[in-house]
Design an enzyme around this catalytic site. Structure first.
Site, PDB file in Angstrom:
ATOM      1  N   GLU A  33     -28.409 -67.882  10.921  1.00 47.42           N
ATOM      2  CA  GLU A  33     -27.607 -68.496   9.861  1.00 47.42           C
ATOM      3  C   GLU A  33     -28.417 -69.180   8.761  1.00 47.42           C
ATOM      4  O   GLU A  33     -28.283 -70.390   8.549  1.00 47.42           O
ATOM      5  CB  GLU A  33     -26.616 -69.495  10.462  1.00 47.42           C
ATOM      6  CG  GLU A  33     -25.699 -68.887  11.500  1.00 47.42           C
ATOM      7  CD  GLU A  33     -24.568 -69.819  11.920  1.00 47.42           C
ATOM      8  OE1 GLU A  33     -24.595 -71.007  11.561  1.00 47.42           O
ATOM      9  OE2 GLU A  33     -23.643 -69.344  12.604  1.00 47.42           O
TER      10      GLU A  33
ATOM     11  N   GLU B 117     -22.184 -64.566  17.787  1.00 46.93           N
ATOM     12  CA  GLU B 117     -21.489 -65.805  18.168  1.00 46.93           C
ATOM     13  C   GLU B 117     -20.029 -65.690  17.788  1.00 46.93           C
ATOM     14  O   GLU B 117     -19.703 -65.172  16.712  1.00 46.93           O
ATOM     15  CB  GLU B 117     -22.048 -67.036  17.438  1.00 46.93           C
ATOM     16  CG  GLU B 117     -23.358 -67.536  17.942  1.00 46.93           C
ATOM     17  CD  GLU B 117     -23.819 -68.800  17.214  1.00 46.93           C
ATOM     18  OE1 GLU B 117     -22.963 -69.627  16.824  1.00 46.93           O
ATOM     19  OE2 GLU B 117     -25.034 -68.934  17.042  1.00 46.93           O
TER      20      GLU B 117
HETATM   21  C1  BG6 Z   1     -23.087 -71.789  14.690  1.00 45.32           C
HETATM   22  C2  BG6 Z   1     -24.433 -72.118  15.267  1.00 45.32           C
HETATM   23  O1  BG6 Z   1     -23.085 -72.188  13.370  1.00 45.32           O
HETATM   24  O2  BG6 Z   1     -21.965 -72.405  15.232  1.00 45.32           O
HETATM   25  C3  BG6 Z   1     -24.396 -72.710  16.673  1.00 45.32           C
HETATM   26  O3  BG6 Z   1     -25.295 -71.013  15.223  1.00 45.32           O
HETATM   27  C4  BG6 Z   1     -23.269 -73.722  16.735  1.00 45.32           C
HETATM   28  O4  BG6 Z   1     -25.639 -73.272  16.949  1.00 45.32           O
HETATM   29  C5  BG6 Z   1     -21.967 -72.969  16.536  1.00 45.32           C
HETATM   30  O5  BG6 Z   1     -23.279 -74.547  17.829  1.00 45.32           O
HETATM   31  C6  BG6 Z   1     -20.724 -73.850  16.629  1.00 45.32           C
HETATM   32  O6  BG6 Z   1     -20.822 -74.878  15.686  1.00 45.32           O
HETATM   33  P1  BG6 Z   1     -20.680 -76.392  16.107  1.00 45.32           P
HETATM   34  O7  BG6 Z   1     -21.171 -77.158  14.919  1.00 45.32           O
HETATM   35  O8  BG6 Z   1     -19.229 -76.607  16.357  1.00 45.32           O
HETATM   36  O9  BG6 Z   1     -21.532 -76.572  17.320  1.00 45.32           O
END
Ligand code: BG6
Length: 467
Positions: free
Chosen positions: A167, A375
């Protein structure tokens, strides 16, 4: 309903990152990262002043974690290597105990039949490089390429799926515009573009190094992508949505896929006097780096309105209903809530259709490019009750998104795997530990892991290669 089968060899896995799970931030010679320092110096910016210590204690409990991944029926696992564990301070000297940790981890994963998909940079820049200007410093991409080459040489016999960065848009945007992540700069648009350029150069140099060091292996990159809709049918909102899409999505996806930054956004930045020097050179580097795959991180869509009277950034980090997410850049665009949307407690819209559309868009931009959903997941407030966590909501979320993936594959997109975020509840950056994403519930007092209902459901899907 008939089962939906996935292509043979489809990867069913989950994802984590080093800083969010490892802990042991000062053990075996690891140096500090910009996030360790940020959490130490700005506890007020992080929910309950949390820090990545002890995270999930994975550095000590990795054996148990590999056994759990196996029990969960996964055939793949996305993780990241900690740069400051291998090269403390960003130095050129390899820290052998840190490097040996990943030797053991990769060996154990492979022995358990789990294919690692390894990201080289998931935001944990060595603090010393941060102090020297971070990704704005033209030297940082060179250091990153050296670190990447060392990883390819050391682990390339075992790791075949490599991602350079996680990202980069988020690093640039949150580091330099919203001020929510280190180096916490606010509204520094030219700094954001310089940092984005440094990140993309790092990606290109590491990609070229991968092709050199590991013949036949092409590195990928992981981008955060969102569908950005106009808030209303007006022409102004359509223009606002196109601009936001260009800045957040296309600047990065066109950059890495086509080796050319989008003309409309480039002109826009040029007029605003924001373009960094050396853009053509960056494009040439990107074109010289073969892209093996695109990793898509998908959580939510956006709705853009042209009615942006001020500049304002706020993320809901408490999960409280009275805390709203705000993202508005005066005169350009403001993200508004979809009145028909379903939302998580942290105000993230749940829209599985958006994943389908993004996957098809990548496929249309670059037919045949392998894609992984690197993800996708749901943050919840959860408790262990009678030894179980009933997270039916997560099962529904994952199933709906997998249906979208299935439809995108049927329409021609070469989607090769799905990594749920996350293997276990972890350090959720500025959200601290309240926001839980895992298949495994992590007891914050003991760090013991407990399988949630979603983990059992996903296991069945993985073993059947179908939902
Ligand atoms: C993504 C990241 O942006 O979202 C992860 O690559 C992150 O590392 C995931 O944990 C969820 O976002 P957050 O801020 O709710 O943990």
């Amino acid at each position: 309903m008939a089962k939906l089968s996935f292509p043979e060899g489809f990867i069913w896995g989950s994802a984590t990152s080093a800083l969010q799970i490892e802990g042991a931030t000062a053990e075996d010679g690891r140096g500090p990262s910009v996030w360790d320092e940020f959490c130490r110096s700005h506890p007020e910016k992080i929910y309950e002043g949390a820090s990545p210590e002890p995270a999930c204690g994975h550095y000590r409990r990795w054996r148990e974690d590999v056994a759990l991944i196996r029990e969960l029926g996964h055939n793949g696992y996305r993780l990241s290597i900690s740069w400051p564990r291998l090269f403390p301070g960003g130095s050129a000297r390899l820290n052998e105990p840190g490097a040996a940790f990943y030797d053991r981890l990769f060996d154990a994963l492979l022995a358990a039949g789990i294919e690692p998909n390894v990201t080289l940079y998931h935001w944990d820049l060595p603090q010393e490089l941060g102090e020297k200007g971070g990704w704005e410093n033209p030297d940082t991409p060179l250091r990153f390429a050296d670190y990447a080459s060392a990883c390819f040489r050391r682990y390339g016999d075992r790791v075949k799926l490599w991602s350079t960065l996680n990202e980069p848009a988020w690093t640039a945007l949150n580091g330099y515009v919203t001020g929510l992540h280190p180096p916490c700069r606010l509204r520094d648009y030219s700094g954001a573009l310089r940092a984005a350029q440094g990140l993309l150069r790092g990606h290109a140099l590491a990609g070229a190094a991968c092709a050199r060091e590991l013949p036949g292996v092409k590195a990928g990159i992981v981008l955060n992508m969102s569908r950005i809709h106009p808030a209303t049918p007006s022409a102004d909102d359509a223009a606002a949505a196109a601009l936001a899409d260009g800045m957040i999505n296309r600047w990065f996806s066109d950059g890495v896929i086509k080796g050319r930054f989008p003309e409309d956004i480039r002109n826009y930045y040029a007029k605003a006097g924001l373009l960094p020097e050396g853009l053509e050179e960056t494009e040439a580097l990107l074109r010289a780096a073969p892209l093996g795959f695109l990793g898509v991180n998908y959580y939510y869509p956006h709705y853009a309105s042209a009615d942006a009277k001020d500049t304002n950034f706020h993320l809901n980090i408490s999960g409280r209903a009275d805390e709203d997410c705000q993202f508005s850049v005066k005169g350009l665009f403001r993200f508004v809530k979809n009145p028909r949307g379903r939302f998580t407690r942290w105000g993230w819209e749940i829209d599985p259709e958006g994943l389908h559309d993004l996957l098809l868009r990548v496929h249309e931009t670059s037919p045949g490019l392998p894609i992984y959903v690197t993800e996708n997941g749901l943050g919840r407030v959860e408790e262990l009750a009678g030894g179980i966590v009933d997270d039916q909501e997560r099962i529904d979320f994952v199933r709906e998104h997998l249906r979208s993936v299935h439809r995108a594959i049927a329409a021609g997109a070469d989607v090769r795997g799905y990594y749920m975020w996350s293997l276990m509840d972890n350090f959720s950056w500025i959200n601290g530990y309240k926001k839980r994403y895992g298949f495994l519930y992590v007891d914050r007092a003991t760090l013991d892991r407990h399988k949630k209902q979603s983990a059992l459901w996903f296991r069945e899907a993985a073993l059947a290669n179908a939902i």
